[in-house]
Design a protein around this motif. Structure first.
Motif, PDB file in Angstrom:
ATOM      1  N   GLY A 100      64.724  26.292  21.928  1.00 34.80           N
ATOM      2  CA  GLY A 100      65.568  27.485  21.915  1.00 34.80           C
ATOM      3  C   GLY A 100      66.687  27.373  22.941  1.00 34.80           C
ATOM      4  O   GLY A 100      67.865  27.609  22.630  1.00 34.80           O
ATOM      5  N   LEU A 101      66.335  26.961  24.154  1.00 35.35           N
ATOM      6  CA  LEU A 101      67.344  26.852  25.215  1.00 35.35           C
ATOM      7  C   LEU A 101      68.370  25.772  24.922  1.00 35.35           C
ATOM      8  O   LEU A 101      69.584  25.999  24.967  1.00 35.35           O
ATOM      9  N   GLN A 102      67.878  24.579  24.621  1.00 32.97           N
ATOM     10  CA  GLN A 102      68.777  23.455  24.366  1.00 32.97           C
ATOM     11  C   GLN A 102      69.652  23.741  23.157  1.00 32.97           C
ATOM     12  O   GLN A 102      70.872  23.516  23.178  1.00 32.97           O
ATOM     13  N   GLY A 103      69.018  24.209  22.107  1.00 31.05           N
ATOM     14  CA  GLY A 103      69.757  24.472  20.871  1.00 31.05           C
ATOM     15  C   GLY A 103      70.849  25.514  21.100  1.00 31.05           C
ATOM     16  O   GLY A 103      71.984  25.341  20.665  1.00 31.05           O
ATOM     17  N   TYR A 104      70.507  26.580  21.821  1.00 33.61           N
ATOM     18  CA  TYR A 104      71.484  27.644  22.055  1.00 33.61           C
ATOM     19  C   TYR A 104      72.702  27.094  22.783  1.00 33.61           C
ATOM     20  O   TYR A 104      73.847  27.346  22.414  1.00 33.61           O
ATOM     21  N   ASN A 105      72.445  26.306  23.854  1.00 35.87           N
ATOM     22  CA  ASN A 105      73.556  25.792  24.641  1.00 35.87           C
ATOM     23  C   ASN A 105      74.436  24.835  23.860  1.00 35.87           C
ATOM     24  O   ASN A 105      75.652  24.811  24.026  1.00 35.87           O
ATOM     25  N   ILE A 106      73.835  24.012  23.010  1.00 37.92           N
ATOM     26  CA  ILE A 106      74.624  23.074  22.216  1.00 37.92           C
ATOM     27  C   ILE A 106      75.422  23.838  21.155  1.00 37.92           C
ATOM     28  O   ILE A 106      76.630  23.646  20.997  1.00 37.92           O
ATOM     29  N   LEU A 107      74.717  24.746  20.436  1.00 40.64           N
ATOM     30  CA  LEU A 107      75.366  25.442  19.327  1.00 40.64           C
ATOM     31  C   LEU A 107      76.467  26.385  19.816  1.00 40.64           C
ATOM     32  O   LEU A 107      77.458  26.607  19.120  1.00 40.64           O
ATOM     33  N   LYS A 108      76.280  26.914  21.042  1.00 36.73           N
ATOM     34  CA  LYS A 108      77.259  27.871  21.569  1.00 36.73           C
ATOM     35  C   LYS A 108      78.646  27.235  21.684  1.00 36.73           C
ATOM     36  O   LYS A 108      79.659  27.877  21.425  1.00 36.73           O
ATOM     37  N   ASP A 109      78.675  25.925  22.056  1.00 34.74           N
ATOM     38  CA  ASP A 109      79.960  25.237  22.189  1.00 34.74           C
ATOM     39  C   ASP A 109      80.738  25.211  20.887  1.00 34.74           C
ATOM     40  O   ASP A 109      81.955  25.095  20.876  1.00 34.74           O
ATOM     41  N   TYR A 110      80.021  25.259  19.759  1.00 34.34           N
ATOM     42  CA  TYR A 110      80.688  25.253  18.465  1.00 34.34           C
ATOM     43  C   TYR A 110      80.773  26.657  17.881  1.00 34.34           C
ATOM     44  O   TYR A 110      81.118  26.830  16.712  1.00 34.34           O
ATOM     45  N   GLY A 111      80.378  27.626  18.683  1.00 36.23           N
ATOM     46  CA  GLY A 111      80.426  29.005  18.221  1.00 36.23           C
ATOM     47  C   GLY A 111      79.453  29.312  17.105  1.00 36.23           C
ATOM     48  O   GLY A 111      79.678  30.203  16.296  1.00 36.23           O
ATOM     49  N   SER A 112      78.388  28.528  17.020  1.00 35.87           N
ATOM     50  CA  SER A 112      77.466  28.770  15.905  1.00 35.87           C
ATOM     51  C   SER A 112      76.054  29.058  16.403  1.00 35.87           C
ATOM     52  O   SER A 112      75.088  28.516  15.881  1.00 35.87           O
ATOM     53  N   GLU A 113      75.952  29.917  17.424  1.00 39.19           N
ATOM     54  CA  GLU A 113      74.631  30.278  17.936  1.00 39.19           C
ATOM     55  C   GLU A 113      73.744  30.860  16.854  1.00 39.19           C
ATOM     56  O   GLU A 113      72.528  30.748  16.905  1.00 39.19           O
ATOM     57  N   SER A 114      74.364  31.477  15.870  1.00 41.06           N
ATOM     58  CA  SER A 114      73.563  32.139  14.841  1.00 41.06           C
ATOM     59  C   SER A 114      72.741  31.139  14.036  1.00 41.06           C
ATOM     60  O   SER A 114      71.812  31.515  13.323  1.00 41.06           O
ATOM     61  N   ILE A 164      63.258  32.874  23.313  1.00 47.06           N
ATOM     62  CA  ILE A 164      64.417  32.485  24.108  1.00 47.06           C
ATOM     63  C   ILE A 164      65.700  33.047  23.504  1.00 47.06           C
ATOM     64  O   ILE A 164      66.476  33.756  24.143  1.00 47.06           O
ATOM     65  N   GLY A 165      65.927  32.694  22.219  1.00 47.08           N
ATOM     66  CA  GLY A 165      67.201  33.021  21.586  1.00 47.08           C
ATOM     67  C   GLY A 165      67.423  34.523  21.478  1.00 47.08           C
ATOM     68  O   GLY A 165      68.467  35.036  21.888  1.00 47.08           O
ATOM     69  N   VAL A 166      66.449  35.224  20.945  1.00 51.33           N
ATOM     70  CA  VAL A 166      66.634  36.640  20.647  1.00 51.33           C
ATOM     71  C   VAL A 166      66.317  37.511  21.865  1.00 51.33           C
ATOM     72  O   VAL A 166      67.130  38.322  22.295  1.00 51.33           O
ATOM     73  N   ASP A 167      65.128  37.301  22.429  1.00 51.88           N
ATOM     74  CA  ASP A 167      64.670  38.225  23.463  1.00 51.88           C
ATOM     75  C   ASP A 167      65.326  37.969  24.823  1.00 51.88           C
ATOM     76  O   ASP A 167      65.474  38.864  25.632  1.00 51.88           O
TER      77      ASP A 167
END
Lengths: 282, 262
Positions: free
Chosen positions: B72-86, B174-177
């Motif tokens: 959750g943590l790693q994925g969020y940080n990587i995806l955030k750079d591409y604006g695709s946290e969703s 991680i992601g939601v809460d």
């Protein structure tokens, strides 16, 4: 395959070993050995440690196959039996292992009940009676609910004996029954083995190197060493034997035909550092 | 002479390797083919399922949770750079169901249950329990090896599914809460992107294959070990090492077949 076991019942010998050869790697364990085990008698196989006594029991039980030769039990040649036929033949044999080999995850009662449950479909009440009967015979009825880890060495061996006779086999084999036991337990085991053999008419095979105990209960004794049977007879015949080996073995002399020293170059050569240089220099 | 000796050693090693492969094959064959009477077999299997499966639950659940948290943590940080946290839900679920679920479960299973199986069977051999069972006329392959083998094969996919499910919840924690992702996009994107046969079925096939491999190695090493204390310790080590390598190697092969596009 050979005819049914009952058809062969006529012979005086339950087990006949013929021309048995067996070697492990380069070491010859048995060379051209013949043995007879008489029905209803106590036969002992004796010999020094490492002479392959236990191996002989494994041939009879079909856990090992000889390189050549026959092992006839009730007329069936054990090494040639199929896996299923072998397991059926084993139901007529009981074996007491040196360590007892009780199943450690179930109680003494369940251990003795194990062979009965595996081979019959008796009702639970009858199984209970049979098990208690066998345990009573070895004096452990009170220990039925104990786990094997809670038993002393002698008790474990007696419990294993109760399990070995659970199915009323024709034959029972004892692998070093006296090894490592205190004098009282030895006395108990000697009495038990003799009584069971006489009361149930069991054919008994004992592998042992405890001379005193074995001579006191055996009807016939084979002494094996150097891959051969080097002496046989009743206890009295053996005591009177003039074979130097039999005498060394029976009297426990440290040196004789069986050398005290493991084969080695001469002490003098080894100390002087010449042993490994050439075989011819003495 | 040295060269001859080398060749001799090579031959000896090859023969030994083939011998144990053959022996392992015989054991596998007999464990599968010999179906014992259901009256005795079912209780034995249930007991092994308990000790192999249920007792592994804690380690599987805890590991699954932590893997999910990290993803959750790693994925969020990587995806955030591409604006695709969703896409976090999709990322976590696909990673777990396709790869990490089956593989990490199998590795943990090898360490937790495989080593125990090897040690148990090896000790039974060393204390002559297997030999005495043979002499009672009960085949230890049928009575001891077969229920353990089947318990491993059945337990592995179930454990992998539980691992993945708990991991997905970890990612959600991680992601939601924690990081404040909208929970509808976490679950919704996950549900719309997961394909049953490509993701879930492939993951289950992988864990069944790993279950066969790990349990086979474990029971064989126990059954074939040298009946001494060093022999058992070496066999236990071999179980963990061989199963881990087998799982990782098989994972590559299966992934190549399933997702390699040929």
């Amino acid at each position: 395959m050979s005819p049914s076991p009952t058809a062969a019942q006529a012979g005086p010998n339950l087990v006949e070993v013929r021309n048995l050869h067996f070697s492990r790697g380069k070491r010859v364990i048995y060379e051209n050995v013949d043995l007879n085990i008489a029905r209803g008698k106590v036969t002992a196989i004796m010999g020094p440690s490492g002479s392959g006594k236990t191996t002989m029991l494994r041939f009879i039980g079909g856990q090992l196959r000889p390189d050549s030769g026959k092992v006839l039990v009730n007329g069936q040649n054990i090494p040639e039996l199929s896996r299923d036929a072998l397991f059926r033949a084993r139901a007529g044999m009981g074996m007491l292992f040196q360590s007892g080999a009780l199943f450690t995850d179930i109680s003494v009662f369940e251990n003795v009940a194990f062979p009965i449950r595996a081979h019959t479909r008796l009702p639970e009440a009858l199984i209970r009676e049979l098990v208690l009967l066998k345990l009573e015979a070895v004096g452990l009825r009170g220990a039925a609910e104990l786990m094997p880890a809670e038993l002393s060495g002698g008790m474990a061996r007696r419990a294993a004996l109760a399990r070995a006779i659970a199915l009323d086999p024709d034959m029972i084999m004892y692998d070093e029954p006296f090894a490592g036991q205190d004098p009282i337990v030895m006395g108990v085991l000697v009495t038990l083995i003799r009584t069971l053999s006489e009361a149930l008419g069991l054919t008994t095979v004992i592998v042992s190197h405890d001379i005193h105990e074995t001579l006191s209960i055996a009807d016939y004794i084979y002494v094996v060493a150097d891959a051969k049977v080097i002496g046989e007879g009743t206890p009295d015949e053996l005591r009177a034997s003039n074979s130097p080996f039999v005498q060394q073995f029976l009297n426990g002399k440290p040196d004789g035909p069986v050398r005290f020293q493991y084969p080695a170059p001469s002490y003098r050569d080894e100390v002087l550092g010449r042993a490994n240089q050439s075989g011819g220099r003495r | 002479m040295a060269a001859v000796e080398q060749v001799r050693r090579l031959g000896e090693g090859t023969i030994e390797a083939l011998r144990s492969l053959g022996a392992a094959g015989v054991i596998l064959w007999q464990a599968i083919v010999m179906v014992p009477r259901p009256r005795t077999a079912v209780p034995l299997l249930v007991r092994q399922l308990y000790s192999v499966g249920v007792l592994s639950l804690v380690i599987i659940a805890v590991s699954g949770l932590f893997i999910g948290l990290v993803l959750g943590l790693q994925g969020y940080n990587i995806l955030k750079d591409y604006g695709s946290e969703s896409a976090l839900g999709t990322f976590v679920a696909k990673t777990l169901v396709r790869e990490l679920g089956p593989v990490v479960t199998a590795l943990l299973f090898a360490g937790r249950a495989g080593s125990a199986l090897t040690a148990e069977i090896g000790l039974m051999k060393a204390t002559e329990q297997l030999a005495s069972m043979e002499m009672i006329g009960v085949d230890p392959l049928r009575r001891i090896v077969a229920p353990r083998f089947w318990a491993g094969v059945i337990a592995m996919p179930v454990l992998a599914v539980i691992f993945s499910a708990i991991g997905v919840f970890g990612g959600k924690l991680i992601g939601v809460d924690w990081l404040g992702l909208y929970s509808g996009s976490y679950w919704g994107n996950m549900q719309s992107s997961m394909v049953f046969d490509k993701d879930i079925l492939n993951g289950i096939i992988k864990s069944v294959v790993f279950g066969v491999a790990v349990t086979w190695i474990a029971v064989f090493q126990g059954y074939d070990c040298e009946p001494t204390s060093e022999g058992i310790s070496r066999a236990t080590t071999r179980t963990v090492v061989y199963s881990s390598l087998a799982v990782l190697g098989l994972d590559f092969i299966l992934t190549a077949v399933m997702f390699g596009g040929f």
